[in-house]
Design a protein around this motif. Structure first.
Motif, PDB file in Angstrom:
ATOM      1  N   GLU A   1       0.817  -1.258  -0.088  1.00  0.00           N
ATOM      2  CA  GLU A   1      -0.051   0.059   0.096  1.00  0.00           C
ATOM      3  C   GLU A   1       1.085   1.126  -0.015  1.00  0.00           C
ATOM      4  OE1 GLU A   1      -3.524   2.086   2.640  1.00  0.00           O
ATOM      5  OE2 GLU A   1      -2.928  -0.078   2.996  1.00  0.00           O
ATOM      6  N   GLU A   2       2.049   1.108   0.699  1.00  0.00           N
ATOM      7  CA  GLU A   2       2.915   2.375   0.855  1.00  0.00           C
ATOM      8  C   GLU A   2       3.217   2.598  -0.795  1.00  0.00           C
ATOM      9  OE1 GLU A   2       6.269   3.292   4.047  1.00  0.00           O
ATOM     10  OE2 GLU A   2       6.702   1.649   2.873  1.00  0.00           O
ATOM     11  N   ILE A   3       3.672   1.640  -1.412  1.00  0.00           N
ATOM     12  CA  ILE A   3       4.128   1.941  -2.759  1.00  0.00           C
ATOM     13  C   ILE A   3       3.087   2.483  -3.727  1.00  0.00           C
ATOM     14  CG2 ILE A   3       5.048   0.704  -5.082  1.00  0.00           C
ATOM     15  CD1 ILE A   3       6.498  -1.354  -3.177  1.00  0.00           C
ATOM     16  N   LEU A   4       1.922   1.986  -3.626  1.00  0.00           N
ATOM     17  CA  LEU A   4       0.858   2.773  -4.290  1.00  0.00           C
ATOM     18  C   LEU A   4       0.650   4.117  -3.987  1.00  0.00           C
ATOM     19  CD1 LEU A   4      -2.296   0.002  -4.524  1.00  0.00           C
ATOM     20  CD2 LEU A   4      -0.321   0.500  -6.321  1.00  0.00           C
ATOM     21  N   LEU A   5       0.677   4.162  -2.686  1.00  0.00           N
ATOM     22  CA  LEU A   5       0.521   5.715  -2.247  1.00  0.00           C
ATOM     23  C   LEU A   5       2.015   6.927  -2.913  1.00  0.00           C
ATOM     24  CD1 LEU A   5      -0.571   5.472   1.456  1.00  0.00           C
ATOM     25  CD2 LEU A   5      -1.748   6.248  -0.349  1.00  0.00           C
ATOM     26  N   LYS A   6       3.059   5.932  -3.204  1.00  0.00           N
ATOM     27  CA  LYS A   6       4.111   6.812  -3.657  1.00  0.00           C
ATOM     28  C   LYS A   6       3.676   7.281  -5.036  1.00  0.00           C
ATOM     29  CE  LYS A   6       8.958   5.897  -4.633  1.00  0.00           C
ATOM     30  NZ  LYS A   6      10.058   5.057  -4.469  1.00  0.00           N
ATOM     31  N   TYR A   7       3.015   6.362  -5.820  1.00  0.00           N
ATOM     32  CA  TYR A   7       2.848   6.671  -7.230  1.00  0.00           C
ATOM     33  C   TYR A   7       1.490   7.231  -7.365  1.00  0.00           C
ATOM     34  CZ  TYR A   7       7.277   4.601  -7.993  1.00  0.00           C
ATOM     35  OH  TYR A   7       8.434   4.142  -8.027  1.00  0.00           O
ATOM     36  N   GLU A   8       0.727   7.657  -6.315  1.00  0.00           N
ATOM     37  CA  GLU A   8      -0.685   7.957  -6.574  1.00  0.00           C
ATOM     38  C   GLU A   8      -0.604   9.229  -7.494  1.00  0.00           C
ATOM     39  OE1 GLU A   8      -4.509   7.651  -3.812  1.00  0.00           O
ATOM     40  OE2 GLU A   8      -2.914   8.706  -2.963  1.00  0.00           O
ATOM     41  N   ALA A   9       0.111  10.250  -7.066  1.00  0.00           N
ATOM     42  CA  ALA A   9       0.153  11.598  -7.956  1.00  0.00           C
ATOM     43  C   ALA A   9       1.224  11.668  -8.745  1.00  0.00           C
ATOM     44  CB  ALA A   9      -0.085  12.472  -6.794  1.00  0.00           C
TER      45      ALA A   9
END
Length: 454
Positions: free
Chosen positions: A303-311
């Motif tokens: 989930e941390e990696i998804l947040l990193k690339y969210e924007a």
């Protein structure tokens, strides 16, 4: 002594029955000056027929197809002729014709089968699976060329043909490879060939399945994976190069979700949803390889990696959850990543799924049935290749055994000490009573009886 029969085989066309520039193709069998004709039920362009050499002219697809068919037919007739000789049958042109017509003219060839199979799987299998069948098909064609054949009748597929094909693959050195194929690679090609032949058997193109007595097995291969320490080092390492940082993130994401590379490339925001379990994020998608639906609750690291690339500009432009790159480049960059992090393993992206199954899931107590569902395997036997016992698990289990042994040993020691103490007391009491007089012993007995009655 048996008289040797002379056999003549000639192909010809009937010019008298030309229709729209095409004529019927025939084969003439001659044995001891007696001949019969067999219609091959094929039409050929009259203008492309070479009357002198009795074959098609040119290198067009049609000419090659007909000429290949003529070679197969000729080989089939010779084969039937040899069968009649070996069985001491009456060898006549008419008998050979009857033998041939049993499954000669209408018999399908190996190339026809391969073409039919290719059309059948074109819209049913994944691109990768189709590509693998094409590779196997290529080896079959090379094998035929080695045997100086352009094609072969399906009736000639037998156990000997399969053994020869396997031997050919075992000795074949693929271009650009330092050594011959491994046993498992050869077995995989034979397995695909078997599926093709099984199709012919089910279509009733062949009477017998040449694979019915064939047995093959794969050698056990220990699939590499990253340990807890290696995965942690990889996940926390700081990369100066942005391309290495992105590929590392893709690998770590796969290691904590089990999602394959091709499926990661197609993930969008529509694949993420909030579950009923206290608002945790889940990913739902379909495996492109098996079309199996998978639902995965996201672990913190994923989930941390998804947040990193969210924007991130890359994902904003592509509409994907994560940055995309070709599989070839990803595996190339993983070699650089392994060297920089200090991982002495041949790091490939598929190793991420192995790492998830072994290090993240099974080693932390996840049931193999759950792992199989997350990985999208259609059979649990596929998942069982990951169910290895890791060193730290062995140490943990042995420590538990040692603790149980220590408890048993302590109990045994206490029991022995108590038994020895009881013996000492009994011996002391025995010596004490031995010195008493009869009157003293009676008094002592009365005291004991009195205490029991009280």
């Amino acid at each position: 002594m048996r008289t040797v029969k002379t056999l003549g085989i000639h192909f010809w066309v009937n010019k008298q029955k030309e229709i729209d520039g095409e004529v019927l193709l025939y084969v003439r069998i001659t044995i001891d000056k007696k001949r019969v004709n067999i219609s091959l039920k094929r039409k050929v362009p009259l203008g492309l027929w070479d009357f002198k050499h009795r074959k098609m002219i040119g290198n067009s697809a049609k000419s090659k197809e007909i000429n290949n068919y003529l070679e197969v037919t000729k080989a089939e007739l010779y084969n039937r002729y040899q069968i009649l000789r070996s069985e001491n049958s009456d060898i006549t042109a008419e008998n050979l014709k009857n033998e041939f017509l049993q499954d000669g003219v209408d018999s399908k060839t190996l190339l026809e089968l391969l073409n039919y199979h290719s059309q059948k799987i074109e819209n049913t299998l994944a691109i990768g699976s189709i590509r693998n069948f094409k590779v196997t098909e290529g080896y079959i064609l090379r094998f035929l060329k080695r045997k100086k054949l352009n094609d072969i009748s399906l009736s000639h597929l037998n156990y000997e043909f399969l053994c020869d094909f396997e031997n050919y693959l075992n000795a074949y050195y693929p271009k650009g490879h330092p050594k011959a194929m491994s046993h498992n690679t050869v077995t995989k090609h034979i397995q695909r060939f078997r599926k093709v032949v099984t199709l012919a058997y089910n279509l009733e193109w062949i009477k017998d399945d040449p694979f019915r007595r064939w047995k093959s097995s794969f050698d056990r291969v220990d699939r590499e994976f990253l340990s807890d320490n290696e995965l942690s080092k990889l996940a926390t390492h700081h990369f100066e190069l942005d391309r290495l940082d992105r590929v590392r993130d893709l690998f770590v994401f796969s290691s904590y979700t089990g999602i394959s590379y091709v499926d990661i490339l197609h993930l969008t925001k529509q694949n993420v949803w909030i579950g009923d379990d206290e608002g945790h994020k889940w990913i739902t998608t379909y495996r492109r390889k098996t079309n199996t639906k998978i639902k995965i609750p996201l672990l913190f690291r994923a989930e941390e990696i998804l947040l990193k690339y969210e924007a991130h500009p890359v994902t904003q432009f592509s509409g994907k959850l994560l940055p995309t790159i070709t599989n070839e480049k990803a595996n190339l960059y993983l070699k650089e990543i392994a060297k920089e992090v200090g991982i002495e393993k041949n790091l490939t992206f598929h190793m991420a799924r192995h790492t998830f199954a072994t290090t993240v899931a099974l080693s932390n107590g996840m049931p193999i049935e759950t792992v199989s569902k997350i990985l999208g395997h259609s059979k649990i036997t596929t998942t069982q290749i990951y169910a290895r016992v890791m060193d730290h698990k062995v140490k943990s289990d042995m420590d538990a055994v040692q603790r149980r042994l220590d408890i048993k040993a302590k109990k045994l020691e206490d029991d022995q000490e108590l038994k020895l103490l009881r013996k000492k007391i009994a011996d002391a009491e025995k010596n004490k009573y031995a010195e008493m007089s009869k009157e003293q012993l009676l008094n002592k007995l009365n005291e004991i009886m009195q205490e029991k009655s009280d």
